[in-house]
Design a protein around this motif. Structure first.
Motif, PDB file in Angstrom:
ATOM      1  N   ARG A 179      -2.892  -0.352  -6.623  1.00 45.80           N
ATOM      2  CA  ARG A 179      -1.974  -0.597  -5.524  1.00 45.80           C
ATOM      3  C   ARG A 179      -2.737  -0.938  -4.256  1.00 45.80           C
ATOM      4  O   ARG A 179      -3.843  -0.460  -4.036  1.00 45.80           O
ATOM      5  N   TYR A 180      -2.085  -1.745  -3.444  1.00 42.02           N
ATOM      6  CA  TYR A 180      -2.708  -2.204  -2.200  1.00 42.02           C
ATOM      7  C   TYR A 180      -1.661  -2.171  -1.097  1.00 42.02           C
ATOM      8  O   TYR A 180      -0.497  -2.475  -1.329  1.00 42.02           O
ATOM      9  N   ALA A 181      -2.080  -1.765   0.088  1.00 42.62           N
ATOM     10  CA  ALA A 181      -1.153  -1.721   1.218  1.00 42.62           C
ATOM     11  C   ALA A 181      -1.780  -2.348   2.436  1.00 42.62           C
ATOM     12  O   ALA A 181      -2.981  -2.215   2.675  1.00 42.62           O
ATOM     13  N   GLU A 182      -0.960  -3.062   3.209  1.00 42.21           N
ATOM     14  CA  GLU A 182      -1.343  -3.521   4.539  1.00 42.21           C
ATOM     15  C   GLU A 182      -0.541  -2.739   5.559  1.00 42.21           C
ATOM     16  O   GLU A 182       0.659  -2.539   5.384  1.00 42.21           O
ATOM     17  N   THR A 183      -1.181  -2.306   6.630  1.00 43.40           N
ATOM     18  CA  THR A 183      -0.514  -1.525   7.656  1.00 43.40           C
ATOM     19  C   THR A 183      -0.736  -2.156   9.031  1.00 43.40           C
ATOM     20  O   THR A 183      -1.547  -3.067   9.183  1.00 43.40           O
ATOM     21  N   LEU A 184      -0.045  -1.632  10.003  1.00 45.15           N
ATOM     22  CA  LEU A 184      -0.377  -1.952  11.378  1.00 45.15           C
ATOM     23  C   LEU A 184      -1.747  -1.375  11.701  1.00 45.15           C
ATOM     24  O   LEU A 184      -2.285  -0.546  10.960  1.00 45.15           O
ATOM     25  N   THR A 185      -2.327  -1.788  12.814  1.00 46.30           N
ATOM     26  CA  THR A 185      -3.659  -1.311  13.167  1.00 46.30           C
ATOM     27  C   THR A 185      -3.606   0.161  13.569  1.00 46.30           C
ATOM     28  O   THR A 185      -2.616   0.638  14.131  1.00 46.30           O
ATOM     29  N   GLY A 186      -4.688   0.878  13.254  1.00 45.38           N
ATOM     30  CA  GLY A 186      -4.781   2.286  13.615  1.00 45.38           C
ATOM     31  C   GLY A 186      -4.731   3.185  12.393  1.00 45.38           C
ATOM     32  O   GLY A 186      -4.015   2.926  11.427  1.00 45.38           O
ATOM     33  N   PHE A 187      -5.493   4.271  12.443  1.00 44.09           N
ATOM     34  CA  PHE A 187      -5.584   5.154  11.280  1.00 44.09           C
ATOM     35  C   PHE A 187      -4.372   6.046  11.105  1.00 44.09           C
ATOM     36  O   PHE A 187      -4.197   6.639  10.047  1.00 44.09           O
ATOM     37  N   LYS A 188      -3.516   6.141  12.116  1.00 42.02           N
ATOM     38  CA  LYS A 188      -2.267   6.872  11.889  1.00 42.02           C
ATOM     39  C   LYS A 188      -1.420   6.146  10.859  1.00 42.02           C
ATOM     40  O   LYS A 188      -0.574   6.760  10.192  1.00 42.02           O
ATOM     41  N   TRP A 189      -1.621   4.817  10.719  1.00 43.37           N
ATOM     42  CA  TRP A 189      -0.929   4.051   9.691  1.00 43.37           C
ATOM     43  C   TRP A 189      -1.737   3.999   8.395  1.00 43.37           C
ATOM     44  O   TRP A 189      -1.198   4.187   7.306  1.00 43.37           O
ATOM     45  N   ILE A 190      -3.028   3.737   8.505  1.00 44.34           N
ATOM     46  CA  ILE A 190      -3.860   3.561   7.312  1.00 44.34           C
ATOM     47  C   ILE A 190      -3.862   4.813   6.451  1.00 44.34           C
ATOM     48  O   ILE A 190      -3.659   4.754   5.233  1.00 44.34           O
ATOM     49  N   SER A 191      -4.106   5.963   7.068  1.00 43.78           N
ATOM     50  CA  SER A 191      -4.250   7.193   6.290  1.00 43.78           C
ATOM     51  C   SER A 191      -2.937   7.636   5.648  1.00 43.78           C
ATOM     52  O   SER A 191      -2.944   8.427   4.707  1.00 43.78           O
ATOM     53  N   ARG A 192      -1.807   7.101   6.121  1.00 49.02           N
ATOM     54  CA  ARG A 192      -0.506   7.448   5.552  1.00 49.02           C
ATOM     55  C   ARG A 192       0.032   6.348   4.652  1.00 49.02           C
ATOM     56  O   ARG A 192       1.203   6.360   4.267  1.00 49.02           O
ATOM     57  N   ALA A 193      -0.805   5.381   4.292  1.00 49.41           N
ATOM     58  CA  ALA A 193      -0.317   4.209   3.554  1.00 49.41           C
ATOM     59  C   ALA A 193       0.299   4.564   2.207  1.00 49.41           C
ATOM     60  O   ALA A 193       1.179   3.855   1.721  1.00 49.41           O
ATOM     61  N   ALA A 194      -0.159   5.639   1.587  1.00 48.09           N
ATOM     62  CA  ALA A 194       0.364   6.014   0.267  1.00 48.09           C
ATOM     63  C   ALA A 194       1.551   6.954   0.345  1.00 48.09           C
ATOM     64  O   ALA A 194       2.195   7.220  -0.674  1.00 48.09           O
ATOM     65  N   ASP A 195       1.875   7.447   1.544  1.00 45.48           N
ATOM     66  CA  ASP A 195       2.876   8.507   1.652  1.00 45.48           C
ATOM     67  C   ASP A 195       4.260   8.063   1.208  1.00 45.48           C
ATOM     68  O   ASP A 195       5.035   8.866   0.675  1.00 45.48           O
ATOM     69  N   ARG A 196       4.597   6.795   1.431  1.00 41.44           N
ATOM     70  CA  ARG A 196       5.938   6.319   1.086  1.00 41.44           C
ATOM     71  C   ARG A 196       5.952   5.531  -0.223  1.00 41.44           C
ATOM     72  O   ARG A 196       6.936   4.858  -0.524  1.00 41.44           O
ATOM     73  N   VAL A 197       4.882   5.657  -0.989  1.00 33.49           N
ATOM     74  CA  VAL A 197       4.808   4.961  -2.275  1.00 33.49           C
ATOM     75  C   VAL A 197       4.771   6.011  -3.379  1.00 33.49           C
ATOM     76  O   VAL A 197       3.737   6.653  -3.601  1.00 33.49           O
ATOM     77  N   PRO A 198       5.873   6.253  -4.066  1.00 31.82           N
ATOM     78  CA  PRO A 198       5.921   7.320  -5.068  1.00 31.82           C
ATOM     79  C   PRO A 198       4.830   7.171  -6.121  1.00 31.82           C
ATOM     80  O   PRO A 198       4.620   6.096  -6.684  1.00 31.82           O
ATOM     81  N   GLY A 199       4.111   8.247  -6.345  1.00 34.47           N
ATOM     82  CA  GLY A 199       3.082   8.262  -7.375  1.00 34.47           C
ATOM     83  C   GLY A 199       1.753   7.687  -6.957  1.00 34.47           C
ATOM     84  O   GLY A 199       0.791   7.720  -7.729  1.00 34.47           O
TER      85      GLY A 199
END
Length: 283
Positions: free
Chosen positions: A44-64
């Protein structure tokens, strides 16, 4: 270095249980090379907005999903899910492992990066900045009159994250001569397999990506798409300037890697010049 660390960590963890649950992430202004690496590894791969408050939570809303690695263009890295923030110590240890493994295989770190671009194409990045006292006005003018081309390369699509939808049907102002497709604004793909997402947890790639929650949040970001290239524009959050991130993608198509890199550099120069002119006109 983000692509190198991501590829290395995926290689190291390939033998773990449920390897397809691993997720790697980067930001909308970073190179898309990590997306190609993730697709090749079937993760799995995610793109986020800039900043680690987004990066570190990238998996939180992806079940499993299980967060493995994330980075951003501004030289920050997050390895694993223990330290949910930029972590130089963890990144340094991961880099030492990468360098040690490369040396044991008779390779250098630079040669490992050459291997990645040989497999996935050249990904050349560059930045252009415009110092301005009125960021909002510059962004407004760019939305109202987006460039129809940059250098000799036509702009084939535009994504405006301020509209709250990073995928399709975005209002584009008057388009300034840009093609209008499908009755719903500009076409949103660039025809080159570039990731289309813009939000926290918006996953892509590998055939293993899970749905990404509620989609991207609104943000003052414009993404211009060209064939095998893109430009991301946003106001700086800390300085009076507009920041522009250019990426040129040049597949090898049977050529030696140096030849593809030369072509990418040749394409970059006129795009940079045209972007600088467009920014100056919008000031």
């Amino acid at each position: 270095m983000g692509a190198l660390l991501g590829a290395s960590l995926l290689e190291r963890t390939a033998g773990q249980a449920t390897p397809g649950d691993r997720l790697v992430a980067t930001t909308i202004v970073s190179s898309t090379l990590l997306s190609k690496i993730a697709a090749g590894a079937g993760v799995r791969y995610a793109e986020t907005l800039t900043g680690f408050k987004w990066i570190s939570r990238a998996a939180d809303r992806v079940p499993g999903a299980r967060f493995l690695f994330g980075y951003e263009e501004a030289l920050g890295y997050d390895v694993g899910d223990v330290v949910r923030d930029k972590d130089g110590i963890g990144a340094a240890l991961a880099m030492l492992w990468l360098a040690t493994a490369a040396k044991a295989a008779g390779r250098s770190v630079l040669q490992r990066y050459d291997d990645l671009e040989a497999a996935h194409g050249v990904h050349l990045t560059s930045q252009v900045t415009l110092r301005t006292a009125d960021q909002a006005e510059v962004m407004r003018r760019l939305r109202a009159h987006p460039p129809a081309s940059l250098g000799d390369e036509p702009v084939t699509g535009l994504t405006d994250l301020a509209a709250g939808d990073g995928s399709a049907g975005l209002p584009q102002g008057d388009g300034a001569g840009l093609p209008q497709g499908g009755g719903a604004g500009l076409p949103q793909g660039d025809g080159a397999g570039l990731p289309q997402g813009g939000g926290a947890g918006l996953t892509q790639g590998g055939g293993a990506a899970a749905p990404a929650g509620d989609g991207p949040p609104r943000a003052d970001v414009l993404i211009l798409r060209l064939v095998n290239a893109r430009v991301v524009l946003r106001p700086s959050g800390t300085e009076p300037k507009i920041k522009c991130y250019i990426e040129i993608i040049e597949p090898l198509a049977g050529r030696p890697l140096p030849a593809a890199r030369w072509t990418a550099a040749k394409r970059l120069a006129p795009i940079r010049s045209a972007l600088e002119a467009a920014l100056a006109h919008s000031e």
